[in-house]
Design a protein around this motif. Sequence first.
Motif, PDB file in Angstrom:
ATOM      1  N   VAL A 525     -13.433  63.995 -12.225  1.00 13.90           N
ATOM      2  CA  VAL A 525     -13.509  65.231 -11.442  1.00 13.90           C
ATOM      3  C   VAL A 525     -13.180  64.981  -9.977  1.00 13.90           C
ATOM      4  CG1 VAL A 525     -15.209  66.238 -13.009  1.00 13.90           C
ATOM      5  CG2 VAL A 525     -15.983  64.901 -11.039  1.00 13.90           C
ATOM      6  N   GLN A 526     -13.037  63.738  -9.578  1.00 13.35           N
ATOM      7  CA  GLN A 526     -12.761  63.423  -8.169  1.00 13.35           C
ATOM      8  C   GLN A 526     -11.283  63.109  -7.955  1.00 13.35           C
ATOM      9  OE1 GLN A 526     -15.457  60.332  -6.910  1.00 13.35           O
ATOM     10  NE2 GLN A 526     -17.290  61.555  -7.325  1.00 13.35           N
ATOM     11  N   MET A 527     -10.419  63.935  -8.545  1.00  9.04           N
ATOM     12  CA  MET A 527      -8.987  63.772  -8.318  1.00  9.04           C
ATOM     13  C   MET A 527      -8.611  64.037  -6.861  1.00  9.04           C
ATOM     14  SD  MET A 527      -7.337  62.874 -11.077  1.00  9.04           S
ATOM     15  CE  MET A 527      -5.670  63.393 -10.801  1.00  9.04           C
ATOM     16  N   GLY A 528      -9.502  64.659  -6.098  1.00  5.30           N
ATOM     17  CA  GLY A 528      -9.238  64.890  -4.681  1.00  5.30           C
ATOM     18  C   GLY A 528      -9.150  63.611  -3.868  1.00  5.30           C
ATOM     19  N   ARG A 529      -9.530  62.457  -4.434  1.00 11.54           N
ATOM     20  CA  ARG A 529      -9.381  61.204  -3.708  1.00 11.54           C
ATOM     21  C   ARG A 529      -7.921  60.890  -3.396  1.00 11.54           C
ATOM     22  NH1 ARG A 529     -13.511  56.533  -5.742  1.00 11.54           N
ATOM     23  NH2 ARG A 529     -15.357  57.790  -6.205  1.00 11.54           N
ATOM     24  N   LEU A 530      -7.009  61.503  -4.179  1.00  7.00           N
ATOM     25  CA  LEU A 530      -5.587  61.290  -3.910  1.00  7.00           C
ATOM     26  C   LEU A 530      -5.195  61.778  -2.520  1.00  7.00           C
ATOM     27  CD1 LEU A 530      -4.083  62.445  -7.338  1.00  7.00           C
ATOM     28  CD2 LEU A 530      -4.180  60.104  -6.475  1.00  7.00           C
ATOM     29  N   CYS A 531      -5.987  62.692  -1.967  1.00  3.55           N
ATOM     30  CA  CYS A 531      -5.615  63.308  -0.684  1.00  3.55           C
ATOM     31  C   CYS A 531      -5.848  62.395   0.506  1.00  3.55           C
ATOM     32  CB  CYS A 531      -6.384  64.612  -0.488  1.00  3.55           C
ATOM     33  SG  CYS A 531      -5.989  65.850  -1.744  1.00  3.55           S
ATOM     34  N   ASP A 532      -6.283  61.154   0.273  1.00  8.71           N
ATOM     35  CA  ASP A 532      -6.337  60.197   1.377  1.00  8.71           C
ATOM     36  C   ASP A 532      -4.960  59.871   1.919  1.00  8.71           C
ATOM     37  OD1 ASP A 532      -9.056  60.028   1.419  1.00  8.71           O
ATOM     38  OD2 ASP A 532      -9.195  58.208   0.190  1.00  8.71           O
ATOM     39  N   ASP A 551       2.596  67.479 -16.942  1.00  9.25           N
ATOM     40  CA  ASP A 551       2.314  68.700 -16.181  1.00  9.25           C
ATOM     41  C   ASP A 551       1.286  68.436 -15.078  1.00  9.25           C
ATOM     42  OD1 ASP A 551       0.405  68.093 -18.005  1.00  9.25           O
ATOM     43  OD2 ASP A 551       0.074  70.151 -18.711  1.00  9.25           O
ATOM     44  N   VAL A 552       0.296  67.588 -15.349  1.00  8.86           N
ATOM     45  CA  VAL A 552      -0.708  67.274 -14.337  1.00  8.86           C
ATOM     46  C   VAL A 552      -0.095  66.414 -13.232  1.00  8.86           C
ATOM     47  CG1 VAL A 552      -2.936  66.177 -13.920  1.00  8.86           C
ATOM     48  CG2 VAL A 552      -2.559  67.465 -16.028  1.00  8.86           C
ATOM     49  N   PHE A 553       0.763  65.450 -13.587  1.00  9.84           N
ATOM     50  CA  PHE A 553       1.444  64.641 -12.572  1.00  9.84           C
ATOM     51  C   PHE A 553       2.289  65.517 -11.657  1.00  9.84           C
ATOM     52  CE2 PHE A 553       0.865  61.016 -15.566  1.00  9.84           C
ATOM     53  CZ  PHE A 553       0.232  60.163 -14.687  1.00  9.84           C
ATOM     54  N   GLN A 554       3.048  66.405 -12.228  1.00  7.93           N
ATOM     55  CA  GLN A 554       3.914  67.264 -11.421  1.00  7.93           C
ATOM     56  C   GLN A 554       3.106  68.230 -10.565  1.00  7.93           C
ATOM     57  OE1 GLN A 554       6.559  69.113 -14.194  1.00  7.93           O
ATOM     58  NE2 GLN A 554       7.456  67.163 -14.865  1.00  7.93           N
ATOM     59  N   TYR A 555       1.946  68.678 -11.094  1.00 11.09           N
ATOM     60  CA  TYR A 555       1.114  69.575 -10.306  1.00 11.09           C
ATOM     61  C   TYR A 555       0.610  68.875  -9.041  1.00 11.09           C
ATOM     62  CZ  TYR A 555      -2.863  72.400  -8.865  1.00 11.09           C
ATOM     63  OH  TYR A 555      -3.744  73.157  -8.120  1.00 11.09           O
ATOM     64  N   TYR A 556       0.093  67.656  -9.159  1.00 10.78           N
ATOM     65  CA  TYR A 556      -0.406  66.964  -7.975  1.00 10.78           C
ATOM     66  C   TYR A 556       0.731  66.521  -7.056  1.00 10.78           C
ATOM     67  CZ  TYR A 556      -5.159  66.964  -9.729  1.00 10.78           C
ATOM     68  OH  TYR A 556      -6.393  67.359 -10.157  1.00 10.78           O
ATOM     69  N   THR A 557       1.888  66.268  -7.614  1.00 10.53           N
ATOM     70  CA  THR A 557       3.040  65.973  -6.758  1.00 10.53           C
ATOM     71  C   THR A 557       3.385  67.187  -5.906  1.00 10.53           C
ATOM     72  OG1 THR A 557       3.884  64.442  -8.393  1.00 10.53           O
ATOM     73  CG2 THR A 557       5.438  65.253  -6.755  1.00 10.53           C
ATOM     74  N   ALA A 580       1.446  78.777  -3.852  1.00 12.77           N
ATOM     75  CA  ALA A 580       0.000  78.642  -4.025  1.00 12.77           C
ATOM     76  C   ALA A 580      -0.354  78.063  -5.372  1.00 12.77           C
ATOM     77  CB  ALA A 580      -0.655  80.012  -3.851  1.00 12.77           C
ATOM     78  N   THR A 581       0.402  78.434  -6.352  1.00 12.49           N
ATOM     79  CA  THR A 581       0.068  77.944  -7.691  1.00 12.49           C
ATOM     80  C   THR A 581       0.371  76.473  -7.854  1.00 12.49           C
ATOM     81  OG1 THR A 581       2.251  78.565  -8.500  1.00 12.49           O
ATOM     82  CG2 THR A 581       0.480  80.191  -8.723  1.00 12.49           C
ATOM     83  N   GLY A 582       1.204  75.938  -6.993  1.00 14.27           N
ATOM     84  CA  GLY A 582       1.516  74.519  -7.131  1.00 14.27           C
ATOM     85  C   GLY A 582       2.170  74.217  -8.440  1.00 14.27           C
ATOM     86  N   GLN A 603      11.156  64.615  -1.806  1.00 14.67           N
ATOM     87  CA  GLN A 603      11.175  65.574  -0.715  1.00 14.67           C
ATOM     88  C   GLN A 603      10.107  65.275   0.332  1.00 14.67           C
ATOM     89  OE1 GLN A 603      10.914  69.486  -2.340  1.00 14.67           O
ATOM     90  NE2 GLN A 603      12.955  69.448  -3.238  1.00 14.67           N
ATOM     91  N   ALA A 604       8.910  64.942  -0.077  1.00 12.67           N
ATOM     92  CA  ALA A 604       7.793  64.778   0.867  1.00 12.67           C
ATOM     93  C   ALA A 604       7.364  63.339   0.873  1.00 12.67           C
ATOM     94  CB  ALA A 604       6.641  65.699   0.484  1.00 12.67           C
ATOM     95  N   SER A 605       7.007  62.834   2.049  1.00 10.44           N
ATOM     96  CA  SER A 605       6.610  61.439   2.181  1.00 10.44           C
ATOM     97  C   SER A 605       5.239  61.180   1.558  1.00 10.44           C
ATOM     98  CB  SER A 605       6.597  61.039   3.655  1.00 10.44           C
ATOM     99  OG  SER A 605       5.672  61.845   4.378  1.00 10.44           O
ATOM    100  N   CYS A 606       4.351  62.202   1.553  1.00  9.76           N
ATOM    101  CA  CYS A 606       3.013  61.997   0.994  1.00  9.76           C
ATOM    102  C   CYS A 606       3.076  61.689  -0.486  1.00  9.76           C
ATOM    103  CB  CYS A 606       2.158  63.245   1.227  1.00  9.76           C
ATOM    104  SG  CYS A 606       1.680  63.490   2.948  1.00  9.76           S
ATOM    105  N   THR A 607       4.005  62.331  -1.166  1.00  7.31           N
ATOM    106  CA  THR A 607       4.066  62.145  -2.609  1.00  7.31           C
ATOM    107  C   THR A 607       4.618  60.787  -3.008  1.00  7.31           C
ATOM    108  OG1 THR A 607       6.254  63.183  -2.616  1.00  7.31           O
ATOM    109  CG2 THR A 607       4.336  64.603  -2.974  1.00  7.31           C
ATOM    110  N   LYS A 608       5.115  60.029  -2.026  1.00  4.92           N
ATOM    111  CA  LYS A 608       5.606  58.690  -2.342  1.00  4.92           C
ATOM    112  C   LYS A 608       4.522  57.640  -2.218  1.00  4.92           C
ATOM    113  CE  LYS A 608      10.293  59.606  -0.673  1.00  4.92           C
ATOM    114  NZ  LYS A 608      11.350  59.190   0.287  1.00  4.92           N
TER     115      LYS A 608
END
Length: 1102
Positions: A525-532, A551-557, A580-582, A603-608
């Motif tokens: 449930v702590q997938m928000g740790r990716l936001c570091d 689908d989950v990988f692409q959503y967080y990307t 918004a839907t990501g 496209q985005a540096s964060c996703t790398k």
Amino acid sequence: MADILKHSDELGNVLVQVQDDLRQLKRSLGRITFQEKGESVDLQALDTAIRRTESGIRRRAEQYQKTVNRQVLILPSIEDLEKKKADVQIPKWRPPLESIPHMHHQRGQSVGASPGEKHKAALAMRLLYNPVHPKNRTLMHQNYGIQLPGLRKRSATIGPTQRVVTGPTVGSLAIVPGGACNNLYLVPPLSEEDMAAGIASLLEKGLPSTATDLFWAPVRPAAAPLHRREESCSSKMALPEKTWRGQREVIWGKDPDLSHGHGRERPSTWTIHTPPTSASSKSSEHRQMTRLAPLNPQCLPALASISISKLSFTILEGHINPMAPDFCRFKQHYCLCWGLLVEVLLGLESLLRQYAVPIARVNGERLVQLAQSGDLNWAVGRGGVSWLERLLSAMENREEVWDLVYRPGQRYRGEGGTEAAAVRIQSCWRRHRARNAYLRHRHRKWAAGTIAISWLMHAQLGRVRKSLQESRRIHLDNYRIRGQYLSANWKHIQASRRTIIHIPSLGYSQLQRFSLKGFDILQNVQMGRLCDVRDENVQVIYVSPVRLGDDVFQYYTRLLGLQQRGQGGPQEATGGPQEATGGPQEATVDPGDGWGGGARTTQASCTKRFTILTPDALEDFPTHNMCLSTLLKYSPRTLRRIRNLIQGQHAYMVGGVAHLDDLAVADELGVPLLGPEPAVARLYSTKSGGRRIFTGAGVTVPPGQWDIYSLQQLHETLAQLMTDHMEVRRWLFKMDSEMGGRGTAYCDVSHLNCSTWAQQEYSHHSPECWRKAWAQEPVLMKYVEEVPEWLSSYAQPVKTSCYPTWACFLDTFLRQGGVVEGYPPSDSVTCLTVDLLLQPDGEVTVLSCGDQLHGPSELETAGSSVPQTSVCPDALHTLCLRVGQACLQRHITGHVSIDLATFLDPRTLEQQVWAVDLDLSYSNQLAMTQLMLMVTGGSLDCRTSRLEVALAKPFLLQKGSKDTALPAVASHYAVLGSRLLHTNLSMVHYSVFFQMCKAQGIGFDIKEKQGTVFVLHDSCERYSLGMVTVSDDLQGALMTFARNLSVIHQEVSAPNMQGETNFKDLIRDIEEVLGMTIQNKSQVTKEEEKTVAVAVRTKLDH
């Protein structure tokens, strides 16, 4: 054998003729007297010579008769009688040759025979080969026209007509050794010398004294007429009774006077007494002609057929009476196979004597069938149960004999019973001793083997234990060494590029892990740790406990790229709900990643800068509910992958709930662990450990007591606490090792019978006086008396799914230990959670703070609102720093979560803040806060409790005003729901779910930095997710959150399928919070208006 029988009849006739001639010569010499030349002839010498010759011929005749009696007569084979007519002589009992038809088989008759005809012919041949079979005579007559005589008596085939029979009257089969008086055979034959010697000679040969009465006179060789069967039987039965002492005639029967002198039958001999010589007046030529005439079946007397019932005989007391009529008929009927029946009869006699059977009626036909069928295998099966059953099946009174034979102890009442009983007792005793000796030997052998195996296992476990202790000691030493390096270089590491390895492991006990439903999803449930990754110097490696789909990988990307799109200008900010839907667009997954792969975007540096891995041991332990650290410990390929990713970089590991395997994984990867030692975390993460830290930090805690392990201690402590704190209306019982409200129970004081009286006693004293023991003693004694019954009747666990009753809860509570503490004495209680980072260099940082949203009960947390608005930020910050410093003094580093409760004291109306719980782990609120900060691009200042969000462009206050503009940074509020459960969500795929949300206007506006963002936990079950709503005020964020829950529930549910969910409880709690918010806002408005009015009046006065 047929030729022997043919020649034996001629030799017998010759011997009889010679004897007759010698007898006539002797009689003639007795009447002749003459002299020759004056000398008398010596006839005495001639008579002696004749007697010697006659004696020799008699002996030869007896030998011949013995030989003939031993032979078994069989039917001759059917031959071509026309070719051998000159050589073949038909026996006397056969029909004439003319009666045999010509039975040559023709070649055409055998061609094309049907299977049925072949079977019928084979059956007929088998019956023809069995002369004893009842259908043998019928088949012979039907197939070959031969009328066979009835084979009932052996004597019927000896003489063709009335012929004199001389010599012994019994064959050699009747000879038995001396002393065998009770045998079923007849007594031995007696010669003239034996009869002349007297009774003494007979007794020496073994004859019983009763049998000598039958042979008081020798048998005189004289002619005796052989009458027909009817005449012979009638003449024998009509003998006068007065002749029984002289010449007693026994023919296939018993001695007539046996019943008079003795109670038991005795055997006798078969004798044929010849009538006086005057009875035979016919000439010698006539006797010779009749003797040599062939046997004609048409002139034979008709043999009376014996029915099957007449072939039965009786055995009395295990002995067969050979002179009994029924036994004689049986023996006469089966004379051709008598040799086969002798052994059966002997065995039957022995069996009946052994079991002392008084009377047994034997079915002769069944006995013969058993003997001929071979069912009685004497060499193998004698003495067995099957042999006994087959032998007893020939009895007509089988049930009586069977019950008698199987009667317990009956064997020991018969013949040899004493010896059999002695043998049985000895064998049982020997078996008992041998069995006991064997059991003792086997038990000793088993004990020796068990001891040996136990010792080997003990030694092996000792070696394994020492090895584990050594390895854990090495892991701990390495953890401390790396911890010192981390604390010394923490500032440098935080300022440079680094890699954070997030392992959201829940190191609970095995019992707790198995009791948690969906434990693997609960760890994710702590997938928000990716936001570091929002820090440009941070690269994140996230280890997932579940396999995530594309689908989950692409959503967080897509989700992690929202920050750059929000900063790209107006063109990228027009995405609206689609952004918004990501949705899963423009994302790629690294195909070379065999452990789940890292999601990449161009496209985005964060996703790398993030990689999601899954332990390869996940499939090897699907049902063990292992914590993530243990799974990763047994995943060498995943560890090797992580080592390759962090090679040459600064890296450290952030875990979850501490476990021993966290040290093993950190040592295997060679990185420091940002967290406390597992032993320290296990000590202070309990409810009692948390109160120790709070007490050491000097913060306010609820009234209570920790480390309670006995029922008496619980009752006494609770009574004392209730007496000291009369204002507390509810008391809580918390287990040390449980989490999330699972190990909590409560009980209200209002259910006590003496509560009203106790309040009255309390009101009679002042607070200072009440603290004295003499004032509390009456109430305390009353509480001690009523508390046990009060708890057993009214105490109730919070989570009835885990602990359904108070008794079940109390058992676990006393076994694990726990605390008793009071619930805040107020109707309005607000709980809040504060997340701290205890840095290795000794600094304390507040990362998140929020007011809790409750689920089904007030003691369960389901979400929070960030930032908190319940406590003064400065007071909260000071309290958190003090708790953080207390933790650092106990060598606790890493992420810490503090639960607080605030309320207004009813006596002083001052705000009180109690520290109620301490978690030494990365919390769900902190993970959701990181996600919220990522999508909004803002920052959370916990010292001021402000969430500041940078807007895309300034907005004018009014359309006509160009000078007055809003600042570029605005204050926002967010509502976080870390685990929203709805079982109906598993029926909706994520793509459909996002389309549904888009249609209902649920999304995130990148430009305004407001809206809704979801957190997906897995790809398979899909019944759990997280949600974040952001708005410019708290009321708007709460309303958006409640509306989203209501819309989702309506979309995925039907009236007859509501599913299991916590949506309704959250909506209910949010409505209560909204009511309080509106009320507080109105009060603030009124106070501001009053303040403005006072200021205006003051200005007017001046």
